[in-house]
Design an enzyme around this catalytic site. Structure first.
Site, PDB file in Angstrom:
ATOM      1  N   ASN A   1       5.522   5.656 -28.754  1.00 21.71           N
ATOM      2  CA  ASN A   1       5.696   6.896 -27.993  1.00 21.71           C
ATOM      3  C   ASN A   1       5.203   8.042 -28.874  1.00 21.71           C
ATOM      4  OD1 ASN A   1       6.504   9.069 -26.490  1.00 21.71           O
ATOM      5  ND2 ASN A   1       8.697   8.830 -26.942  1.00 21.71           N
ATOM      6  N   TRP A   2       4.044   8.595 -28.522  1.00 26.50           N
ATOM      7  CA  TRP A   2       3.463   9.647 -29.369  1.00 26.50           C
ATOM      8  C   TRP A   2       4.025  11.030 -29.072  1.00 26.50           C
ATOM      9  CZ3 TRP A   2      -2.272   7.605 -28.918  1.00 26.50           C
ATOM     10  CH2 TRP A   2      -2.394   6.478 -29.735  1.00 26.50           C
ATOM     11  N   LYS A   3       4.887  11.130 -28.100  1.00 26.42           N
ATOM     12  CA  LYS A   3       5.516  12.427 -27.756  1.00 26.42           C
ATOM     13  C   LYS A   3       4.435  13.504 -27.655  1.00 26.42           C
ATOM     14  CE  LYS A   3       9.559  10.842 -30.230  1.00 26.42           C
ATOM     15  NZ  LYS A   3      10.928  11.117 -30.544  1.00 26.42           N
TER      16      LYS A   3
ATOM     17  N   HIS B   1      13.571   9.162 -20.963  1.00 27.20           N
ATOM     18  CA  HIS B   1      13.670   9.295 -22.418  1.00 27.20           C
ATOM     19  C   HIS B   1      14.758  10.318 -22.752  1.00 27.20           C
ATOM     20  CE1 HIS B   1      12.670  10.286 -26.571  1.00 27.20           C
ATOM     21  NE2 HIS B   1      12.083   9.105 -26.623  1.00 27.20           N
TER      22      HIS B   1
ATOM     23  N   GLU C   1      14.889  12.671 -24.770  1.00 32.70           N
ATOM     24  CA  GLU C   1      14.422  14.063 -24.884  1.00 32.70           C
ATOM     25  C   GLU C   1      14.271  14.686 -23.496  1.00 32.70           C
ATOM     26  OE1 GLU C   1      11.157  13.208 -27.523  1.00 32.70           O
ATOM     27  OE2 GLU C   1      12.613  12.774 -29.085  1.00 32.70           O
TER      28      GLU C   1
ATOM     29  N   GLU D   1      18.054   3.390 -26.603  1.00 34.88           N
ATOM     30  CA  GLU D   1      17.755   4.363 -27.655  1.00 34.88           C
ATOM     31  C   GLU D   1      18.977   5.260 -27.877  1.00 34.88           C
ATOM     32  OE1 GLU D   1      13.257   4.916 -28.105  1.00 34.88           O
ATOM     33  OE2 GLU D   1      13.937   6.360 -26.629  1.00 34.88           O
TER      34      GLU D   1
ATOM     35  N   GLY E   1      14.532  10.074 -34.057  1.00 40.88           N
ATOM     36  CA  GLY E   1      13.916  11.108 -34.881  1.00 40.88           C
ATOM     37  C   GLY E   1      14.818  11.609 -35.992  1.00 40.88           C
TER      38      GLY E   1
ATOM     39  N   SER F   1      14.291   5.640 -34.787  1.00 36.99           N
ATOM     40  CA  SER F   1      13.909   5.616 -36.199  1.00 36.99           C
ATOM     41  C   SER F   1      13.501   4.230 -36.702  1.00 36.99           C
ATOM     42  CB  SER F   1      15.028   6.191 -37.073  1.00 36.99           C
ATOM     43  OG  SER F   1      15.272   7.532 -36.703  1.00 36.99           O
TER      44      SER F   1
ATOM     45  N   GLY G   1       8.735   6.015 -32.237  1.00 32.52           N
ATOM     46  CA  GLY G   1       8.221   7.379 -32.173  1.00 32.52           C
ATOM     47  C   GLY G   1       7.469   7.711 -33.454  1.00 32.52           C
ATOM     48  N   GLY G   2       8.147   8.368 -34.389  1.00 33.49           N
ATOM     49  CA  GLY G   2       7.525   8.877 -35.612  1.00 33.49           C
ATOM     50  C   GLY G   2       6.637   7.869 -36.340  1.00 33.49           C
TER      51      GLY G   2
HETATM   52  C1  PEP Z   1      11.322   7.628 -29.405  1.00 35.75           C
HETATM   53  O1  PEP Z   1      10.689   8.655 -29.264  1.00 35.75           O
HETATM   54  O2  PEP Z   1      11.505   6.921 -28.407  1.00 35.75           O
HETATM   55  C2  PEP Z   1      11.827   7.265 -30.724  1.00 35.75           C
HETATM   56  C3  PEP Z   1      12.551   6.195 -30.844  1.00 35.75           C
HETATM   57  O3  PEP Z   1      11.489   8.091 -31.774  1.00 35.75           O
HETATM   58  P1  PEP Z   1      11.705   7.780 -33.360  1.00 35.75           P
HETATM   59  O4  PEP Z   1      11.174   6.403 -33.613  1.00 35.75           O
HETATM   60  O5  PEP Z   1      10.928   8.849 -34.049  1.00 35.75           O
HETATM   61  O6  PEP Z   1      13.171   7.863 -33.613  1.00 35.75           O
END
Ligand code: PEP
Length: 258
Positions: free
Chosen positions: A9-11, A95, A97, A167, A173, A213, A234-235
């Protein structure tokens, strides 16, 4: 056991050229992860170029969101039909966010899921509790509520093409990952709940992936759990090398020369 699903997930990161460069690099390595289901979710602006760059590849393309309406006067929104037209097969829905920064409700998420299935998309349906909810011992009831309200009017046949992403909000994040055992416990409940809803009996079949994470160090122990079928990253998915290391956890096919 499901084929491991590794989704990026590149957000709100990556321009068109950055997305295309990343995908070209990923495609070059595809032979080293043919036993994994890999999905990338670029921002809307990069979807069509990403789809073109993915041509001939089995890497899946996902949108990060879609509208709960089919079409009409919804300035700034993007419909299920539009993301399909842009080349997506998957869509991330609900999601954390979206839920917490943009106030998305279970009811809106349910509308999105109904429309996504109608369009033939495979949703990656995200659920998870906040730290406050976990500390109040509400994780399981909250998760069950998100699933039952999210899946109203979704047929058992449609549920067959669903992916659920667990999640925990406190792990996204933040650099704080749920322990494999914490995630495993919730994944088991998610599978049982979906099985109850789809009235199927027998062994639960919905794939449930973990997000929060995840990185090159944590992937292995998470994937060692029976009910963790993959990860949403994500990151750590923003750099090709670290995403490849995550994809190739316990790799059965190693890159040439290794
Ligand atoms: C996400 O955006 O779904 C996510 C899990 O981000 P991160 O891996 O950065 O926590």
């Amino acid at each position: 056991m499901h084929t491991p699903i590794i989704a990026a997930n590149w957000k709100m990161h990556k321009t068109v050229s950055e997305a295309v460069d990343f995908i070209s690099g990923l495609k070059k390595e595809e032979a080293t992860f043919s036993d994994r289901r890999v999905i990338v979710a670029p921002p809307f602006t990069a979807l069509r170029p990403a789809a073109d760059a993915l041509s001939g590849s089995s890497i899946g393309l996902a949108a990060q969101n879609m509208s709960y309406a089919e079409s009409g006067a919804f300035t700034g929104e993007v419909s299920a039909g539009m993301i399909t037209d842009a080349g997506c097969t998957y869509v991330i829905i609900g999601h954390s966010e979206r839920r917490h920064l943009f106030g998305e409700t279970n009811e809106q998420i349910n509308k999105k899921l109904v429309l996504a299935f109608k369009e033939g998309l495979k949703p990656i349906f995200c659920i998870g509790e906040t730290l406050q909810e976990r500390e109040a011992d509400e994780t399981i009831s909250l998760i069950r509520q998100q699933i039952t309200e999210g899946l109203i009017n979704i047929s058992a046949g449609d549920i067959d093409s669903l992916i659920i992403a667990y999640e925990p909000v406190w792990a996204i994040g933040t650099g704080r990952t749920a322990t494999p055992e914490q995630a495993e416990e919730v994944h088991r409940v998610i599978k049982e709940t979906v099985q109850e809803i789809s009235d199927k009996g027998g062994t639960p079949t919905v794939p449930v992936i973990y997000g929060g994470s995840v990185n090159e160090q944590t992937i292995e122990s998470l994937m060692n759990q029976d009910n963790i079928d993959g990860v949403l990253v994500g990151g750590a998915s923003l750099k090709l090398e670290s995403f490849l290391n995550i994809i190739r956890f316990r790799a059965s096919v190693l890159p040439e020369g290794e």
